[in-house]
Motif scaffolding. Sequence first.
Motif, PDB file in Angstrom:
ATOM      1  N   LYS A  29      -9.643 -57.868 -40.652  1.00 31.07           N
ATOM      2  CA  LYS A  29      -9.722 -57.154 -41.924  1.00 31.07           C
ATOM      3  C   LYS A  29     -11.122 -56.599 -42.104  1.00 31.07           C
ATOM      4  O   LYS A  29     -12.085 -57.015 -41.428  1.00 31.07           O
ATOM      5  N   VAL A  30     -11.236 -55.667 -43.033  1.00 24.90           N
ATOM      6  CA  VAL A  30     -12.528 -55.103 -43.415  1.00 24.90           C
ATOM      7  C   VAL A  30     -13.202 -56.062 -44.387  1.00 24.90           C
ATOM      8  O   VAL A  30     -12.549 -56.663 -45.257  1.00 24.90           O
ATOM      9  N   TYR A  31     -14.499 -56.211 -44.249  1.00 28.85           N
ATOM     10  CA  TYR A  31     -15.267 -57.118 -45.101  1.00 28.85           C
ATOM     11  C   TYR A  31     -15.013 -56.835 -46.583  1.00 28.85           C
ATOM     12  O   TYR A  31     -15.081 -55.688 -47.032  1.00 28.85           O
ATOM     13  N   ASP A  32     -14.678 -57.898 -47.332  1.00 28.30           N
ATOM     14  CA  ASP A  32     -14.467 -57.764 -48.774  1.00 28.30           C
ATOM     15  C   ASP A  32     -15.066 -58.926 -49.555  1.00 28.30           C
ATOM     16  O   ASP A  32     -14.796 -59.095 -50.740  1.00 28.30           O
ATOM     17  N   VAL A  80     -19.039 -60.614 -41.677  1.00 23.66           N
ATOM     18  CA  VAL A  80     -18.732 -59.763 -40.538  1.00 23.66           C
ATOM     19  C   VAL A  80     -18.974 -60.530 -39.233  1.00 23.66           C
ATOM     20  O   VAL A  80     -20.009 -61.175 -39.053  1.00 23.66           O
ATOM     21  N   GLY A  81     -18.014 -60.467 -38.332  1.00 24.18           N
ATOM     22  CA  GLY A  81     -18.138 -61.163 -37.053  1.00 24.18           C
ATOM     23  C   GLY A  81     -16.768 -61.573 -36.542  1.00 24.18           C
ATOM     24  O   GLY A  81     -15.735 -61.031 -36.945  1.00 24.18           O
ATOM     25  N   GLU A  82     -16.767 -62.578 -35.665  1.00 20.36           N
ATOM     26  CA  GLU A  82     -15.524 -63.035 -35.034  1.00 20.36           C
ATOM     27  C   GLU A  82     -15.608 -64.532 -34.799  1.00 20.36           C
ATOM     28  O   GLU A  82     -16.669 -65.059 -34.461  1.00 20.36           O
ATOM     29  N   THR A 123     -11.293 -61.676 -37.105  1.00 19.96           N
ATOM     30  CA  THR A 123     -12.335 -60.652 -37.003  1.00 19.96           C
ATOM     31  C   THR A 123     -12.514 -59.958 -38.346  1.00 19.96           C
ATOM     32  O   THR A 123     -11.535 -59.482 -38.943  1.00 19.96           O
ATOM     33  N   VAL A 124     -13.749 -59.919 -38.809  1.00 15.22           N
ATOM     34  CA  VAL A 124     -14.097 -59.172 -40.026  1.00 15.22           C
ATOM     35  C   VAL A 124     -15.016 -58.025 -39.611  1.00 15.22           C
ATOM     36  O   VAL A 124     -16.066 -58.252 -38.997  1.00 15.22           O
ATOM     37  N   ASP A 133     -26.048 -55.804 -44.036  1.00 11.29           N
ATOM     38  CA  ASP A 133     -25.532 -55.770 -42.670  1.00 11.29           C
ATOM     39  C   ASP A 133     -24.013 -55.854 -42.604  1.00 11.29           C
ATOM     40  O   ASP A 133     -23.425 -55.622 -41.545  1.00 11.29           O
ATOM     41  N   TYR A 134     -23.387 -56.202 -43.710  1.00  5.26           N
ATOM     42  CA  TYR A 134     -21.931 -56.299 -43.721  1.00  5.26           C
ATOM     43  C   TYR A 134     -21.265 -54.963 -44.049  1.00  5.26           C
ATOM     44  O   TYR A 134     -20.032 -54.898 -44.108  1.00  5.26           O
ATOM     45  N   TYR A 135     -22.066 -53.943 -44.253  1.00  5.84           N
ATOM     46  CA  TYR A 135     -21.559 -52.609 -44.568  1.00  5.84           C
ATOM     47  C   TYR A 135     -21.877 -51.638 -43.435  1.00  5.84           C
ATOM     48  O   TYR A 135     -22.927 -51.746 -42.787  1.00  5.84           O
TER      49      TYR A 135
END
Length: 268
Positions: free
Chosen positions: A114-117, A150-152, A183-184, A256-258
Amino acid sequence: DNYDIRVSCGKLTVTPKNITLKGASKTHTYDGTEFTDDEYEIAEQGFLSALGHTVTVVAGGRIVYVGEVENKLGATVTDMSGLDVTANYKFNIFNGKLKVIQAPLNVTTESATKVYDGEALTYDSGSVNDADLALGETAYVECVGSLAVVGETDNLCYVKVENQDGVDTTKCYEFIYTYGKLTVTKRPITFVSSDLTKVYDGTPLYSDESSVSYGNDELVLGHSVVVTTNGSITVAGETNNTFTVVIYDGIENVTDYYQIKCDYGKLS
């Protein structure tokens, strides 16, 4: 008649024949059934056969679950007419061991992206290879993998196995895991600075943060943005209306998450 005879009788003794009985030690992979083994060796089998005597050996070891027990042996001897002659023998018994070891059980968890939220990603989807289970047993898989940034990471899991009577047999299996991935990915967001123009007057043309905009739906709820503009121009001409962006979740820097895209306007 010229003798005074005194008789002292000795004894005739027949002692039991020593018989050595050795039980076998066996290893069995867990399958939910009772494991027994009645294999044995008798060193004096030739002697017994010559007399027409038959040895009946009973193995008392029983084991179902993973572990080890002594396979205790007992023996009786009968002659050709079926008469019990066990008393004529002394058995030296060396019991074997029965051991049940874990059965391999393949476990698989699924992947998710998914996309970071700002919220943790979980995906409770896992299974076992049913062919690896003992007959009548059921496995329960609970995925506990979690990823908020964000990561895996591996989609880890717990496994519990029960037999048809509700007995927990989890310890009877060696788990072979194939983990899926959680995974984000970075959250895309676009910042746009405005075009600003003035007539040359010898002083620099600056912009401020009010000239930079972004889509509110692209920013995670509760996050805040700090924009710093750094473009300027003094002489006649044109330059980019540049800026830098920092994004916060409270006091935590989450830039960094964007995945930030900057569309610069012009200063002229």
